[in-house]
Design an enzyme around this catalytic site. Structure first.
Site, PDB file in Angstrom:
ATOM      1  N   HIS A  48       0.850  -1.192   0.000  1.00 46.59           N
ATOM      2  CA  HIS A  48       0.000   0.000   0.000  1.00 46.59           C
ATOM      3  C   HIS A  48       0.887   1.243   0.000  1.00 46.59           C
ATOM      4  O   HIS A  48       2.066   1.183   0.382  1.00 46.59           O
ATOM      5  CB  HIS A  48      -0.892   0.012   1.237  1.00 46.59           C
ATOM      6  CG  HIS A  48      -1.909  -1.084   1.253  1.00 46.59           C
ATOM      7  ND1 HIS A  48      -2.939  -1.112   2.157  1.00 46.59           N
ATOM      8  CD2 HIS A  48      -2.064  -2.198   0.485  1.00 46.59           C
ATOM      9  CE1 HIS A  48      -3.687  -2.188   1.954  1.00 46.59           C
ATOM     10  NE2 HIS A  48      -3.173  -2.862   0.946  1.00 46.59           N
ATOM     11  N   GLU A  50       1.045   3.756   1.978  1.00 47.68           N
ATOM     12  CA  GLU A  50       1.599   4.072   3.295  1.00 47.68           C
ATOM     13  C   GLU A  50       2.719   3.113   3.673  1.00 47.68           C
ATOM     14  O   GLU A  50       3.752   3.538   4.198  1.00 47.68           O
ATOM     15  CB  GLU A  50       0.494   4.012   4.367  1.00 47.68           C
ATOM     16  CG  GLU A  50      -0.663   4.949   4.133  1.00 47.68           C
ATOM     17  CD  GLU A  50      -1.839   4.307   3.410  1.00 47.68           C
ATOM     18  OE1 GLU A  50      -2.976   4.747   3.653  1.00 47.68           O
ATOM     19  OE2 GLU A  50      -1.625   3.368   2.610  1.00 47.68           O
ATOM     20  N   CYS A  80      -5.755   1.709   6.174  1.00 48.23           N
ATOM     21  CA  CYS A  80      -6.408   0.461   6.574  1.00 48.23           C
ATOM     22  C   CYS A  80      -5.785  -0.004   7.900  1.00 48.23           C
ATOM     23  O   CYS A  80      -4.774   0.556   8.346  1.00 48.23           O
ATOM     24  CB  CYS A  80      -6.227  -0.592   5.479  1.00 48.23           C
ATOM     25  SG  CYS A  80      -4.546  -1.251   5.363  1.00 48.23           S
ATOM     26  N   CYS A  83      -2.020  -0.647   7.614  1.00 51.81           N
ATOM     27  CA  CYS A  83      -1.211   0.566   7.490  1.00 51.81           C
ATOM     28  C   CYS A  83      -1.215   1.379   8.780  1.00 51.81           C
ATOM     29  O   CYS A  83      -0.188   1.941   9.171  1.00 51.81           O
ATOM     30  CB  CYS A  83      -1.712   1.407   6.313  1.00 51.81           C
ATOM     31  SG  CYS A  83      -1.437   0.619   4.708  1.00 51.81           S
TER      32      CYS A  83
END
Length: 145
Positions: A48, A50, A80, A83
């Site tokens: 992701h 992040e 999420c 993250c």
């Protein structure tokens, strides 16, 4: 620069990725890391925006539980749970995001319905979480999918 300026930078990064998630890490009004989602490109479910930003940061500056103290992670969408937990382990001081998980769910995107703030509140870190910055601009990326 302000929150909107840094979310604009995250939006620029998001357009480079395979899904519309972009992130920048900021310290003292200066961007130190830029990143975006590469989950599909890298065949890595954890890639992701992040996570990629945190990986780039620790690769460049090293890792400790307070490595990102006094740093802010700006991201186009609410982190999420994975993250958010990574931000806890990295010691980020602040998370600022655009679109919320609830807004993404309303658009029909697949999300885990657990707020970033909830993950942070259950942790040992004191991370300020600010959401809704330029949310409409961030949501436009998903409406184009």
């Amino acid at each position: 620069m302000n929150h909107e300026d840094f979310i604009r930078e995250a939006l620029i990064e998001a357009k480079k990725g395979d899904l519309p998630y972009g992130a920048v890490i900021v310290k003292g009004n200066k961007i130190v890391i830029r990143s975006y989602n590469t989950a599909q490109t890298d065949n890595d479910v954890s890639a992701h925006g992040e996570i990629n930003a945190l990986r780039a940061f620790t690769k460049k500056y090293g890792y400790s539980l307070d490595a990102l103290e006094n740093h802010t992670l700006y991201t186009t969408c609410e982190p999420c749970p994975m993250c958010a937990a990574a931000c806890v382990w990295a010691g980020v001081s602040q998370i600022v995001f655009g679109a919320s998980t609830e807004q993404l769910l309303d658009l029909g995107t697949k999300q885990i319905d657990l707020a970033c703030k909830t993950v942070v509140e259950k942790s040992f870190q004191n991370i300020e979480v600010i959401g809704g910055i330029m949310a409409d601009d961030c949501l436009k990326l998903f409406k184009q999918l």
